[in-house]
Design a protein around this motif. Structure first.
Motif, short mmCIF file in Angstrom:
data_model
loop_
_atom_site.label_atom_id
_atom_site.label_comp_id
_atom_site.label_asym_id
_atom_site.label_seq_id
_atom_site.Cartn_x
_atom_site.Cartn_y
_atom_site.Cartn_z
N ALA A 174 -21.66 -25.70 27.45
CA ALA A 174 -22.57 -26.66 26.14
C ALA A 174 -22.03 -26.24 24.70
N LEU A 175 -21.38 -24.68 24.06
CA LEU A 175 -20.68 -24.59 23.23
C LEU A 175 -19.47 -25.63 22.55
N LEU A 176 -18.71 -25.82 23.52
CA LEU A 176 -17.45 -26.66 23.36
C LEU A 176 -18.22 -28.12 23.11
N GLN A 177 -19.32 -28.12 24.14
CA GLN A 177 -19.44 -29.82 23.55
C GLN A 177 -20.29 -30.28 22.53
N GLU A 178 -20.17 -29.64 21.62
CA GLU A 178 -21.27 -28.86 20.21
C GLU A 178 -19.87 -29.06 19.64
N THR A 179 -19.30 -28.36 19.29
CA THR A 179 -18.56 -28.35 18.73
C THR A 179 -17.47 -29.20 18.85
N VAL A 180 -17.39 -30.08 20.08
CA VAL A 180 -16.53 -31.65 19.82
C VAL A 180 -17.45 -32.56 19.11
N GLU B 195 -16.75 -18.19 29.16
CA GLU B 195 -16.31 -18.72 30.80
C GLU B 195 -15.30 -17.15 30.85
N ALA B 196 -14.90 -16.66 30.30
CA ALA B 196 -15.03 -14.67 31.23
C ALA B 196 -15.64 -13.73 30.95
N GLN B 197 -17.07 -14.14 31.09
CA GLN B 197 -18.27 -14.15 31.61
C GLN B 197 -18.70 -13.90 32.23
N GLY B 198 -18.02 -15.08 32.67
CA GLY B 198 -18.99 -15.71 33.74
C GLY B 198 -20.12 -16.50 33.53
N LYS B 199 -20.05 -17.46 32.40
CA LYS B 199 -20.94 -17.66 32.18
C LYS B 199 -20.67 -19.52 31.41
N PRO B 200 -20.44 -19.74 32.76
CA PRO B 200 -19.03 -21.14 32.46
C PRO B 200 -20.74 -22.56 31.71
N GLY B 201 -21.05 -22.29 31.88
CA GLY B 201 -22.20 -23.15 31.90
C GLY B 201 -23.24 -23.52 29.90
N GLU B 202 -22.71 -21.91 29.33
CA GLU B 202 -23.12 -21.97 28.44
C GLU B 202 -21.81 -22.39 27.64
N ALA B 203 -20.86 -21.67 28.01
CA ALA B 203 -19.55 -21.90 27.16
C ALA B 203 -19.14 -23.87 27.29
#
Length: 373
Positions: free
Chosen positions: A217-223, A207-215
Motif C-alpha cells: 500500500a505504501l509503495l503504490q501510494e508513492t508510485v 516487509e521486514a516486519q512481516g507486513k507485506p500488505g502494508e508495504a
C-alpha cells in the motif's frame, strides 16, 4: 531562491556565474523533485557556461554532478578530473570523484579519494561516503559508528542531517535491526519531510516486519505520487509475491510506458527494467540485453549481481556463476544483493532451461554457496 537566480541571469546573461548558480540550485532541487525539465535545463545552463568559460573549475564540477545524475559515470570521472586540473579540489569534487569510482566498481581508488576527502574536508559528506564504503566491504557495524560520529557534525535540521539518518536506517535494515531502522527513518522524516524515498524505505521496513500488505500500500501510494521505475518495480515484485494480480496489471501498464521513455532517454533505469523483465519470465532476451549494458556502463557489484540473476533466470548458469563471484568479492551484507545472488538448484541433466538449451549438453556448472565443495 530559484527566482533570485533567474533574475540575476536576466541581467547578466553573458556571465557564467549566474548560469552556474541557477544550474547548481536546479541540481540540488533534483535530489527530491526528479523533474526531467529541471534536469534538461541544468544541463543546458552548464553547457552554456562552459562555452563562455571553458576553463571554469565550477562549470566542470557541475558538469560532473549532472553526468552522475544521468548515470554517465565514466564521463563524470573525466569531468571531475578536468575540474581538478583547473583548481583546488573541493569537498564537492572529491565527493563526486569518490561516487563515480564506486559506481565504476573501482573500490580501492574510491577508498583513496575518500581518505583524502576525510583528511582535507572532515564533515558529513566525507563520513557518509566512508560509511558507505565500509558497508560495501561488509562492515555494517563500522559504518554505523562512522555515521553516528557524523551526525554531530551536520547542521541540525538540514537535508544533509536527514540524509545521514536515511543512510543509518538502511544500514540497520540490512543488519536486521528493524526497530532501529524505523527510529532512524522517523528522525529523517522529522528533520526534512517530504522525500519520496522515505515511504519506499518504510515499505521495506514493513516487509521486514512481516507486513507485506502494508508495504505494498505504501509503495503504490508513492508510485502514484512519484512514478519512478525503481519504485514501480519494487511494488510490482511485492504484488507478485502476494498474488495481487490487479496491482500487478496496473503496475505493468505503467512500467511498459516508463520503459519506452527510459530507452529513448538517458537509460537511467536499465537495472530496474532488467530485473522486471527477468521476473516476468517471458522477456529473458530483453532482460539480458539491459543487464549486460548496465554492467558495461556501471560495473559495480550490484550490476554483476543483477546480471548473475538474469543469466540464472535464463538458465545460463556457468556465466551467471562468474558474475556472482564478482558481486560477492567485497563481502557486502545487503539484502538486495543476497536476493540476486542466492544459489538456486542446478538444473537436472537433460532438462530444458528457459533459454531452450539442455543442461547436460552444455555441461552447466551448478551455482554453489561461497566455500562449498
Amino acid at each position: 531562491m530559484l527566482q533570485s537566480f533567474e533574475k540575476a541571469l536576466l541581467t547578466r546573461s553573458d556571465d557564467p556565474r549566474p548560469l552556474l548558480d541557477l544550474a547548481q540550485a536546479l541540481l540540488q532541487a533534483l535530489r527530491t523533485s526528479r523533474d526531467a525539465r529541471d534536469a534538461a535545463r541544468a544541463e543546458a545552463l552548464i553547457q552554456r557556461a562552459l562555452t563562455l568559460a571553458p576553463r571554469d573549475f565550477r562549470a566542470w564540477a557541475l558538469k560532473a554532478w549532472d553526468e552522475m545524475n544521468r548515470h554517465q559515470f565514466r564521463e563524470a570521472l573525466v569531468s571531475v578530473r578536468q575540474a581538478h586540473g583547473l583548481g583546488v579540489p573541493s569537498a564537492l569534487t572529491l565527493g563526486l570523484e569518490s561516487d563515480a569510482l564506486v559506481e565504476l566498481g573501482r573500490y580501492d581508488d574510491a577508498l583513496a579519494v575518500t581518505q583524502k576527502l576525510l583528511d582535507v574536508f572532515p564533515g558529513l559528506p566525507a563520513y557518509s561516503r566512508a560509511a558507505h564504503l565500509r558497508f560495501l566491504h561488509g562492515d555494517i557495524e563500522g559504518a554505523v559508528g562512522l555515521l553516528n560520529e557524523s551526525l554531530a557534525m551536520a547542521p541540525p535540521g538540514s537535508e544533509a542531517h536527514a540524509w545521514a539518518f536515511v543512510q543509518l536506517a538502511e544500514l540497520h535494515l540490512n543488519g536486521g535491526q528493524i526497530e532501529r531502522a524505523e527510529n532512524a527513518l522517523a528522525r529523517a522524516e522529522t528533520l526534512f519531510p517530504g522525500r519520496p524515498d522515505y515511504a519506499v524505505l518504510r515499505a521495506r521496513v514493513r516487509e521486514a516486519q512481516g507486513k507485506p500488505g502494508e508495504a505494498l500500500a505504501l509503495l503504490q501510494e508513492t508510485v502514484d505520487r512519484y512514478p519512478s521505475p525503481d519504485y514501480a518495480v519494487t511494488a510490482w515484485r511485492l504484488a507478485r509475491s502476494l498474488g495481487d494480480h490487479e496491482a500487478m496489471r496496473r503496475l505493468a501498464l505503467l512500467l511498459d510506458g516508463m520503459a519506452r521513455l527510459d530507452e529513448a532517454g538517458d537509460k537511467v533505469f536499465r537495472r530496474a527494467f532488467a530485473e522486471y523483465y527477468a521476473l516476468r519470465g517471458n522477456q529473458y532476451g530483453e532482460a539480458e540485453r539491459l543487464a549486460r549494458e548496465e554492467c558495461l556502463r556501471r560495473p559495480d557489484i550490484y550490476s554483476h549481481a543483477l546480471l548473475a540473476f538474469v543469466l540464472r533466470q535464463a538458465g545460463k548458469y556457468r556465466e551467471a556463476n562468474r558474475h556472482r563471484q564478482a558481486a560477492l568479492r567485497l563481502g557486502t551484507r545487503d539484502r538486495r544483493l543476497e536476493w540476486w545472488v542466492r544459489p538456486p538448484l542446478a538444473p537436472r541433466p537433460g532438462t530444458v532451461t528457459p533459454n531452450g538449451s539442455r543442461a547436460a549438453g552444455e555441461g552447466i556448472a551448478p551455482f554453489k554457496p561461497e566455500g562449498a565443495p
